[in-house]
Design a protein around this motif. Structure first.
Motif, PDB file in Angstrom:
ATOM      1  N   VAL A   1       0.838  -1.111  -0.101  1.00  0.00           N
ATOM      2  CA  VAL A   1       0.019   0.029  -0.077  1.00  0.00           C
ATOM      3  C   VAL A   1       0.952   1.065  -0.130  1.00  0.00           C
ATOM      4  O   VAL A   1       1.968   1.359   0.879  1.00  0.00           O
ATOM      5  N   VAL A   2       0.691   1.987  -0.919  1.00  0.00           N
ATOM      6  CA  VAL A   2       1.390   3.478  -0.938  1.00  0.00           C
ATOM      7  C   VAL A   2       0.185   4.552  -0.777  1.00  0.00           C
ATOM      8  O   VAL A   2      -0.764   4.573  -1.502  1.00  0.00           O
ATOM      9  N   SER A   3       0.378   5.301   0.387  1.00  0.00           N
ATOM     10  CA  SER A   3      -0.557   6.198   0.794  1.00  0.00           C
ATOM     11  C   SER A   3       0.135   7.709   0.671  1.00  0.00           C
ATOM     12  O   SER A   3       1.125   8.187   0.959  1.00  0.00           O
ATOM     13  N   VAL A   4      -0.848   8.522   0.032  1.00  0.00           N
ATOM     14  CA  VAL A   4      -0.723  10.095   0.060  1.00  0.00           C
ATOM     15  C   VAL A   4      -1.688  10.699   0.770  1.00  0.00           C
ATOM     16  O   VAL A   4      -1.832  12.015   0.605  1.00  0.00           O
ATOM     17  N   LEU A   5      -2.174  10.017   1.654  1.00  0.00           N
ATOM     18  CA  LEU A   5      -3.132  10.659   2.514  1.00  0.00           C
ATOM     19  C   LEU A   5      -2.710  11.561   3.511  1.00  0.00           C
ATOM     20  O   LEU A   5      -1.985  11.024   4.539  1.00  0.00           O
ATOM     21  N   ALA A   6      -2.825  12.635   3.666  1.00  0.00           N
ATOM     22  CA  ALA A   6      -2.322  13.580   4.599  1.00  0.00           C
ATOM     23  C   ALA A   6      -2.692  13.328   5.868  1.00  0.00           C
ATOM     24  O   ALA A   6      -3.956  13.016   6.256  1.00  0.00           O
TER      25      ALA A   6
ATOM     26  N   THR B   1      10.243  14.701  -1.644  1.00  0.00           N
ATOM     27  CA  THR B   1       9.061  13.658  -1.151  1.00  0.00           C
ATOM     28  C   THR B   1       9.751  12.912  -0.094  1.00  0.00           C
ATOM     29  O   THR B   1      10.701  12.228  -0.054  1.00  0.00           O
ATOM     30  N   ALA B   2       8.661  12.990   1.192  1.00  0.00           N
ATOM     31  CA  ALA B   2       9.020  12.288   2.321  1.00  0.00           C
ATOM     32  C   ALA B   2       8.538  11.021   2.181  1.00  0.00           C
ATOM     33  O   ALA B   2       7.382  10.907   1.530  1.00  0.00           O
ATOM     34  N   LEU B   3       9.075  10.032   2.577  1.00  0.00           N
ATOM     35  CA  LEU B   3       8.640   8.343   2.469  1.00  0.00           C
ATOM     36  C   LEU B   3       9.079   7.975   3.966  1.00  0.00           C
ATOM     37  O   LEU B   3      10.337   8.080   4.641  1.00  0.00           O
ATOM     38  N   VAL B   4       8.136   7.159   4.450  1.00  0.00           N
ATOM     39  CA  VAL B   4       8.283   6.377   5.533  1.00  0.00           C
ATOM     40  C   VAL B   4       7.503   4.952   5.144  1.00  0.00           C
ATOM     41  O   VAL B   4       6.495   4.975   4.906  1.00  0.00           O
ATOM     42  N   GLY B   5       8.173   3.882   5.703  1.00  0.00           N
ATOM     43  CA  GLY B   5       7.586   2.700   5.246  1.00  0.00           C
ATOM     44  C   GLY B   5       7.563   1.501   6.642  1.00  0.00           C
ATOM     45  O   GLY B   5       8.287   1.900   7.439  1.00  0.00           O
ATOM     46  N   ASP B   6       6.697   0.663   6.637  1.00  0.00           N
ATOM     47  CA  ASP B   6       6.762  -0.527   7.426  1.00  0.00           C
ATOM     48  C   ASP B   6       6.395  -1.914   6.783  1.00  0.00           C
ATOM     49  O   ASP B   6       5.793  -1.938   5.756  1.00  0.00           O
ATOM     50  N   GLY B   7       7.351  -2.882   7.105  1.00  0.00           N
ATOM     51  CA  GLY B   7       7.155  -3.920   6.486  1.00  0.00           C
ATOM     52  C   GLY B   7       7.797  -4.269   5.164  1.00  0.00           C
ATOM     53  O   GLY B   7       6.978  -5.210   4.198  1.00  0.00           O
ATOM     54  N   LEU B   8       8.268  -3.524   4.549  1.00  0.00           N
ATOM     55  CA  LEU B   8       8.902  -3.438   3.092  1.00  0.00           C
ATOM     56  C   LEU B   8       9.899  -4.460   2.740  1.00  0.00           C
ATOM     57  O   LEU B   8      10.999  -4.337   3.310  1.00  0.00           O
TER      58      LEU B   8
ATOM     59  N   ALA C   1      12.813  -0.515  -3.109  1.00  0.00           N
ATOM     60  CA  ALA C   1      13.350   0.157  -4.212  1.00  0.00           C
ATOM     61  C   ALA C   1      12.496   0.362  -5.336  1.00  0.00           C
ATOM     62  O   ALA C   1      12.439   1.679  -6.021  1.00  0.00           O
ATOM     63  N   ALA C   2      11.171   0.057  -5.736  1.00  0.00           N
ATOM     64  CA  ALA C   2      10.224   0.311  -6.688  1.00  0.00           C
ATOM     65  C   ALA C   2       9.585   1.671  -6.140  1.00  0.00           C
ATOM     66  O   ALA C   2       9.286   2.414  -7.048  1.00  0.00           O
ATOM     67  N   VAL C   3       9.206   1.669  -4.749  1.00  0.00           N
ATOM     68  CA  VAL C   3       8.710   2.925  -4.414  1.00  0.00           C
ATOM     69  C   VAL C   3       9.760   4.203  -4.461  1.00  0.00           C
ATOM     70  O   VAL C   3       9.237   5.099  -4.853  1.00  0.00           O
TER      71      VAL C   3
ATOM     72  N   ALA D   1      -1.697  -6.206   4.153  1.00  0.00           N
ATOM     73  CA  ALA D   1      -0.651  -5.411   3.173  1.00  0.00           C
ATOM     74  C   ALA D   1       0.740  -6.150   3.531  1.00  0.00           C
ATOM     75  O   ALA D   1       0.997  -6.221   4.895  1.00  0.00           O
ATOM     76  N   GLY D   2       1.435  -6.538   2.636  1.00  0.00           N
ATOM     77  CA  GLY D   2       2.777  -6.803   2.893  1.00  0.00           C
ATOM     78  C   GLY D   2       3.922  -5.816   3.097  1.00  0.00           C
ATOM     79  O   GLY D   2       4.750  -5.988   3.809  1.00  0.00           O
ATOM     80  N   GLY D   3       3.684  -4.516   3.124  1.00  0.00           N
ATOM     81  CA  GLY D   3       4.174  -3.491   3.375  1.00  0.00           C
ATOM     82  C   GLY D   3       3.484  -2.314   3.212  1.00  0.00           C
ATOM     83  O   GLY D   3       2.485  -1.992   2.379  1.00  0.00           O
ATOM     84  N   ILE D   4       3.707  -1.079   3.831  1.00  0.00           N
ATOM     85  CA  ILE D   4       2.773  -0.030   3.884  1.00  0.00           C
ATOM     86  C   ILE D   4       4.124   1.292   3.834  1.00  0.00           C
ATOM     87  O   ILE D   4       5.002   1.199   4.488  1.00  0.00           O
ATOM     88  N   VAL D   5       3.721   2.176   2.724  1.00  0.00           N
ATOM     89  CA  VAL D   5       4.619   3.269   2.708  1.00  0.00           C
ATOM     90  C   VAL D   5       3.502   4.748   2.788  1.00  0.00           C
ATOM     91  O   VAL D   5       2.548   4.657   2.211  1.00  0.00           O
ATOM     92  N   ARG D   6       4.169   5.518   3.570  1.00  0.00           N
ATOM     93  CA  ARG D   6       3.685   6.815   3.373  1.00  0.00           C
ATOM     94  C   ARG D   6       4.291   7.746   2.574  1.00  0.00           C
ATOM     95  O   ARG D   6       5.693   7.811   2.858  1.00  0.00           O
ATOM     96  N   MET D   7       4.113   8.341   1.512  1.00  0.00           N
ATOM     97  CA  MET D   7       4.602   9.268   0.638  1.00  0.00           C
ATOM     98  C   MET D   7       3.966  10.404   0.606  1.00  0.00           C
ATOM     99  O   MET D   7       2.829  10.627   0.102  1.00  0.00           O
ATOM    100  N   MET D   8       4.711  11.578   0.641  1.00  0.00           N
ATOM    101  CA  MET D   8       4.003  12.926   0.507  1.00  0.00           C
ATOM    102  C   MET D   8       4.857  13.774  -0.406  1.00  0.00           C
ATOM    103  O   MET D   8       5.954  14.345   0.195  1.00  0.00           O
TER     104      MET D   8
END
Length: 76
Positions: free
Chosen positions: A1-6, A39-46, A52-54, A20-27
């Motif tokens: 899951v890639v989220s851009v939800l503020a 672009t700020a990124l933080v992930g969990d379980g990737l 690398a793809a994100v 979800a196998g992994g979760i990323v916040r991407m802003m």
């Protein structure tokens, strides 16, 4: 899951998407339209390949800044 939800943090996303196998916040910011976003990124379980793809996706918008601590997410 890639989220851009503020304002939606990783624990909230994990509760909503528990399988979800992994979760990323991407802003990205508005400069993404020009390919100049910080672009700020933080992930969990990737897995490394998914991270690398994100990262590749984020770098198309400008620079990709992975943060180890989600509390610093709004500083980028």
């Amino acid at each position: 899951v890639v989220s851009v939800l503020a304002g939606v943090d990783l624990p909230s996303l994990r509760r909503r998407f528990p399988h979800a196998g992994g979760i990323v916040r991407m802003m990205p910011n508005l400069a993404a339209a020009l390919g100049k976003s910080a672009t700020a990124l933080v992930g969990d379980g990737l897995a490394p390949a998914r991270r690398a793809a994100v990262d590749d996706l984020a770098r198309r918008l400008g620079t990709a800044d992975w943060l180890a601590d989600e509390s610093r997410f709004d500083l980028v």
